[in-house]
Enzyme design. Structure first.
Site, mmCIF file in Angstrom:
data_model
loop_
_atom_site.group_PDB
_atom_site.id
_atom_site.type_symbol
_atom_site.label_atom_id
_atom_site.label_comp_id
_atom_site.label_asym_id
_atom_site.label_seq_id
_atom_site.Cartn_x
_atom_site.Cartn_y
_atom_site.Cartn_z
ATOM 1 N N ASN A 164 -31.636 -10.189 8.953
ATOM 2 C CA ASN A 164 -31.215 -11.431 9.186
ATOM 3 C C ASN A 164 -29.860 -11.454 9.259
ATOM 4 O OD1 ASN A 164 -33.786 -11.969 9.382
ATOM 5 N ND2 ASN A 164 -33.813 -13.575 7.504
ATOM 6 N N ASP A 208 -26.863 -21.601 0.471
ATOM 7 C CA ASP A 208 -26.992 -23.131 0.450
ATOM 8 C C ASP A 208 -28.251 -23.370 -0.263
ATOM 9 O OD1 ASP A 208 -27.146 -25.705 2.698
ATOM 10 O OD2 ASP A 208 -29.150 -24.964 2.270
ATOM 11 N N LYS A 219 -33.590 -18.190 5.509
ATOM 12 C CA LYS A 219 -34.019 -17.854 4.273
ATOM 13 C C LYS A 219 -35.273 -16.537 4.262
ATOM 14 C CE LYS A 219 -37.747 -18.884 0.720
ATOM 15 N NZ LYS A 219 -39.116 -19.095 0.925
ATOM 16 N N SER A 220 -34.914 -15.767 3.406
ATOM 17 C CA SER A 220 -36.093 -14.761 2.970
ATOM 18 C C SER A 220 -35.803 -14.236 1.574
ATOM 19 C CB SER A 220 -35.895 -13.429 4.020
ATOM 20 O OG SER A 220 -36.837 -12.428 3.615
ATOM 21 N N VAL A 221 -36.991 -13.958 0.935
ATOM 22 C CA VAL A 221 -36.907 -13.297 -0.374
ATOM 23 C C VAL A 221 -36.944 -11.645 -0.157
ATOM 24 C CG1 VAL A 221 -37.314 -15.591 -1.606
ATOM 25 C CG2 VAL A 221 -39.208 -14.259 -0.876
ATOM 26 N N ARG A 239 -35.534 -7.951 5.070
ATOM 27 C CA ARG A 239 -35.585 -9.145 5.891
ATOM 28 C C ARG A 239 -34.224 -9.876 5.551
ATOM 29 N NH1 ARG A 239 -41.244 -12.192 5.933
ATOM 30 N NH2 ARG A 239 -42.213 -10.941 7.548
ATOM 31 N N HIS A 285 -28.440 -35.368 0.865
ATOM 32 C CA HIS A 285 -29.470 -34.539 1.334
ATOM 33 C C HIS A 285 -30.245 -35.027 2.435
ATOM 34 C CE1 HIS A 285 -32.347 -31.157 -0.229
ATOM 35 N NE2 HIS A 285 -32.404 -31.252 1.133
ATOM 36 N N TYR A 303 -33.962 -28.107 -5.220
ATOM 37 C CA TYR A 303 -34.464 -26.747 -5.198
ATOM 38 C C TYR A 303 -34.693 -26.297 -6.227
ATOM 39 C CZ TYR A 303 -32.874 -26.878 -0.142
ATOM 40 O OH TYR A 303 -32.696 -27.351 1.056
ATOM 41 N N ILE A 320 -28.673 -20.834 8.178
ATOM 42 C CA ILE A 320 -29.030 -20.584 7.092
ATOM 43 C C ILE A 320 -30.536 -20.035 6.860
ATOM 44 C CG2 ILE A 320 -27.120 -21.853 5.774
ATOM 45 C CD1 ILE A 320 -29.168 -23.994 5.464
ATOM 46 N N LYS A 344 -26.424 -30.079 -2.734
ATOM 47 C CA LYS A 344 -26.745 -31.356 -2.044
ATOM 48 C C LYS A 344 -27.144 -32.295 -3.016
ATOM 49 C CE LYS A 344 -28.810 -28.696 1.908
ATOM 50 N NZ LYS A 344 -29.401 -27.563 1.091
HETATM 51 P P1 NAD Z 1 -36.656 -20.474 7.894
HETATM 52 O O1 NAD Z 1 -36.717 -21.097 9.175
HETATM 53 O O2 NAD Z 1 -35.429 -19.924 7.582
HETATM 54 O O3 NAD Z 1 -37.627 -19.566 7.616
HETATM 55 C C1 NAD Z 1 -37.965 -18.755 6.542
HETATM 56 C C2 NAD Z 1 -39.060 -17.926 6.472
HETATM 57 O O4 NAD Z 1 -39.303 -17.393 7.756
HETATM 58 C C3 NAD Z 1 -39.497 -16.887 5.420
HETATM 59 O O5 NAD Z 1 -40.013 -17.719 4.485
HETATM 60 C C4 NAD Z 1 -40.361 -16.062 6.042
HETATM 61 O O6 NAD Z 1 -41.655 -16.298 5.982
HETATM 62 C C5 NAD Z 1 -39.825 -15.782 7.446
HETATM 63 N N1 NAD Z 1 -38.653 -15.006 7.507
HETATM 64 C C6 NAD Z 1 -37.622 -14.876 7.152
HETATM 65 N N2 NAD Z 1 -36.844 -13.697 7.663
HETATM 66 C C7 NAD Z 1 -37.682 -13.177 8.508
HETATM 67 C C8 NAD Z 1 -37.666 -11.996 9.019
HETATM 68 N N3 NAD Z 1 -36.510 -11.546 9.521
HETATM 69 N N4 NAD Z 1 -38.725 -11.589 9.824
HETATM 70 C C9 NAD Z 1 -39.906 -12.171 9.833
HETATM 71 N N5 NAD Z 1 -40.051 -13.432 9.033
HETATM 72 C C10 NAD Z 1 -38.876 -13.905 8.463
HETATM 73 O O7 NAD Z 1 -37.108 -21.856 6.852
HETATM 74 P P2 NAD Z 1 -36.439 -22.586 5.462
HETATM 75 O O8 NAD Z 1 -36.259 -21.915 4.378
HETATM 76 O O9 NAD Z 1 -37.220 -23.816 5.572
HETATM 77 O O10 NAD Z 1 -35.036 -23.055 6.120
HETATM 78 C C11 NAD Z 1 -33.776 -22.219 5.779
HETATM 79 C C12 NAD Z 1 -32.968 -23.021 4.870
HETATM 80 O O11 NAD Z 1 -32.505 -24.141 5.347
HETATM 81 C C13 NAD Z 1 -33.546 -23.324 3.440
HETATM 82 O O12 NAD Z 1 -33.935 -22.347 2.629
HETATM 83 C C14 NAD Z 1 -32.664 -24.312 2.796
HETATM 84 O O13 NAD Z 1 -31.582 -23.717 2.308
HETATM 85 C C15 NAD Z 1 -32.391 -25.141 4.256
HETATM 86 N N6 NAD Z 1 -33.303 -26.328 4.391
HETATM 87 C C16 NAD Z 1 -32.730 -27.560 4.264
HETATM 88 C C17 NAD Z 1 -33.547 -28.815 4.400
HETATM 89 C C18 NAD Z 1 -32.858 -29.914 4.335
HETATM 90 O O14 NAD Z 1 -33.607 -31.056 4.170
HETATM 91 N N7 NAD Z 1 -31.413 -30.027 4.205
HETATM 92 C C19 NAD Z 1 -34.801 -28.649 4.573
HETATM 93 C C20 NAD Z 1 -35.469 -27.288 4.660
HETATM 94 C C21 NAD Z 1 -34.509 -26.283 4.600
#
Ligand code: NAD
Length: 276
Positions: A241, A45, A231-233, A237, A108, A50, A229, A75
């Site tokens: 996930n 995604d 996210k982690s870098v 993790r 979006h 981004y 979806i 998006k």
């Molecule tokens: P998320 O809820 O996925 O949280 C990500 C954060 O959680 C990471 O940066 C890390 O700090 C922590 N994390 C991840 N895996 C972990 C693990 N296994 N253990 C502990 N901590 C962990 O937050 P996000 O990135 O805001 O949302 C996910 C995705 O949703 C985004 O990357 C994007 O693709 C999408 N998104 C879309 C919109 C939209 O407006 N459509 C807005 C925000 C996000």
């Protein structure tokens, strides 16, 4: 393990568990998307805003995976809303991604005050008709916005991607989406990794299943029918996930996590009804 798929109202399918890349730099995106593919993710995604569609595209190109094996979402950004500007913005995204056809294109944000989302939706319908994109949907749409585009065009979005996590579980919007045949996709599914993952309720359920808090939250999304979806870098993790697919919650667990909802208080991001 591979992710289960859900079926859209247009007959196409989407892997229920995907990998999101918000706030990932373009040069980092290439590396982490490759790691996500290696972990088993096949659904990515991204979004124009981004700034990492090119990095995602490089990861796809070097992955050795074929287009049929992966599912890519991008998006349309707010500034590009409008019929002609949407058609142009789409092609620019496709150039950056290096793809022939896209799996899913989303508006979006609804941007209710701009009043361009109906024309924008018509452009997405045209792109699907032309075969440039397989499925079309929206993000951050309210019930009213969804009803409006359906009434104006007769075309029901495949999916509505909205903020959704145990502190803000969107039960009402999920029910509305389902009543229209629209799948619900959860953004910030882990609540962006803060307080939610430290919740005692989540910790207890995690201990019971020999899982981590993040895995329990992802398993909850899967159990209630969301496309999710996280996210982690961090490579470990990313793998953790994906392995949430092996965690199956029972009805009691799901009920307990449903109980964490804080209603509107639980929202992290902007309210789509007023954000413009
Ligand atoms: P998320 O809820 O996925 O949280 C990500 C954060 O959680 C990471 O940066 C890390 O700090 C922590 N994390 C991840 N895996 C972990 C693990 N296994 N253990 C502990 N901590 C962990 O937050 P996000 O990135 O805001 O949302 C996910 C995705 O949703 C985004 O990357 C994007 O693709 C999408 N998104 C879309 C919109 C939209 O407006 N459509 C807005 C925000 C996000």
């Amino acid at each position: 393990t591979s992710s289960p798929t859900l079926t859209f109202n247009d007959g196409n399918t989407i892997p229920q568990l995907g990998y999101g890349v918000w706030q990932v730099e373009d040069d980092v995106a290439e590396k982490v998307v490759r790691q996500a593919f290696e972990a088993g993710f096949r659904h990515i995604d991204t979004a124009k805003i981004y700034g990492n569609e090119a990095g995602v595209g490089r990861a796809i190109a070097s992955s050795g995976l074929s287009a049929e094996d992966i599912f890519i979402t991008t998006k349309l950004w707010n500034a590009d809303q409008g019929y002609e500007s949407t058609l142009e913005a789409f092609e620019a995204s496709m150039d950056r991604l290096g793809l022939e056809t896209l799996d899913l294109y989303l508006i979006h944000w609804q941007q209710p005050k701009q009043e361009k989302y109906v024309d924008t939706w018509k452009a997405l319908i045209e792109l699907k008709k032309r075969g440039r994109v397989k499925s079309i949907g929206v993000s951050n749409f309210t019930k009213e916005g969804l009803q409006h585009i359906i009434d104006e065009t007769g075309v029901v979005p495949a999916i509505n991607q909205v903020e959704l996590h145990p502190f803000f579980n969107q039960s009402e919007l999920r029910e509305f989406n389902a009543s229209k045949g629209i799948l619900t996709q959860a953004w910030s599914p882990l609540g962006q990794g803060g307080e939610l993952l430290e919740s005692a309720t989540i910790a207890e359920i995690a201990a019971k299943h020999d899982a981590t808090p993040a895995q329990v939250v992802i398993a909850w999304h899967l159990a209630i029918g969301n496309v999710v979806i996280p996210k982690s870098v961090t490579e470990s993790r990313i793998r953790e996930n994906f392995a949430a697919l092996d965690v199956t919650l029972d009805a009691t667990d799901v009920e307990a996590i449903n109980g964490l909802d804080r209603g509107a208080e639980g929202r992290i991001g902007p309210d789509p009804a007023v954000s413009d």
